[in-house]
Design a protein around this motif. Sequence first.
Motif, PDB file in Angstrom:
ATOM      1  N   ASN A 118      -3.259   5.319  -0.630  1.00  0.00           N
ATOM      2  CA  ASN A 118      -3.735   3.956  -0.855  1.00  0.00           C
ATOM      3  C   ASN A 118      -5.242   3.956  -0.654  1.00  0.00           C
ATOM      4  O   ASN A 118      -5.857   5.028  -0.588  1.00  0.00           O
ATOM      5  CB  ASN A 118      -3.062   2.952   0.086  1.00  0.00           C
ATOM      6  CG  ASN A 118      -2.891   1.587  -0.558  1.00  0.00           C
ATOM      7  OD1 ASN A 118      -3.822   1.071  -1.175  1.00  0.00           O
ATOM      8  ND2 ASN A 118      -1.719   0.992  -0.402  1.00  0.00           N
ATOM      9  N   THR A 135      -3.050  -8.822   4.118  1.00  0.00           N
ATOM     10  CA  THR A 135      -3.087  -7.433   3.650  1.00  0.00           C
ATOM     11  C   THR A 135      -1.872  -6.660   4.154  1.00  0.00           C
ATOM     12  O   THR A 135      -1.288  -5.862   3.409  1.00  0.00           O
ATOM     13  CB  THR A 135      -4.389  -6.744   4.102  1.00  0.00           C
ATOM     14  OG1 THR A 135      -5.503  -7.506   3.620  1.00  0.00           O
ATOM     15  CG2 THR A 135      -4.488  -5.335   3.547  1.00  0.00           C
ATOM     16  N   ARG A 139       0.801  -4.960   1.583  1.00  0.00           N
ATOM     17  CA  ARG A 139       1.052  -3.508   1.611  1.00  0.00           C
ATOM     18  C   ARG A 139       2.414  -3.178   2.219  1.00  0.00           C
ATOM     19  O   ARG A 139       2.710  -2.027   2.513  1.00  0.00           O
ATOM     20  CB  ARG A 139      -0.043  -2.794   2.385  1.00  0.00           C
ATOM     21  CG  ARG A 139      -1.373  -2.840   1.651  1.00  0.00           C
ATOM     22  CD  ARG A 139      -2.218  -1.680   2.054  1.00  0.00           C
ATOM     23  NE  ARG A 139      -3.565  -1.822   1.554  1.00  0.00           N
ATOM     24  CZ  ARG A 139      -4.579  -1.146   2.043  1.00  0.00           C
ATOM     25  NH1 ARG A 139      -4.413  -0.282   3.011  1.00  0.00           N
ATOM     26  NH2 ARG A 139      -5.778  -1.316   1.554  1.00  0.00           N
TER      27      ARG A 139
END
Length: 145
Positions: A118, A135, A139
Amino acid sequence: MINPCLVGRWYNELGSVMEIYNGSAGEGVIRGRYNSNVGDAKNWYTLRGTFDKDGLECSGTIGWAVTYNNADNGNSFSTCTWSGQRQLVDNLPVISTTWLLTVDVTKTSGKWDTTYTNQDFFRRALPEDEKIRATLIARNFKEHV
């Protein structure tokens, strides 16, 4: 002496912390520590890396590695590497990276589960809790929210 644009505390968008505290500008070497805000990583881990010593003071390439093995958490049988660019964005230093996390194949369900990738963007300021939370959810780190 190390490049002053590198020394100090950096935060990524997940709330993880990187501290660069030592190194050699002449050799392009950095030393520090890393504290992840995700996964089972607890407390600080040793960080070692290199940077483009011939680049401009606050720009150029950089890379480092962290092996997740410390006294608090033991050996996680995994290593993460980051590779990227140091740059000024709106006159503020940013380290833009792509990372690879590799886990020992004997600790996973199969050889296709051993490597993850990532991006991270490291800045001098800790992001606001709401941005970190968003975030983490994006993710798929919902267990950390």
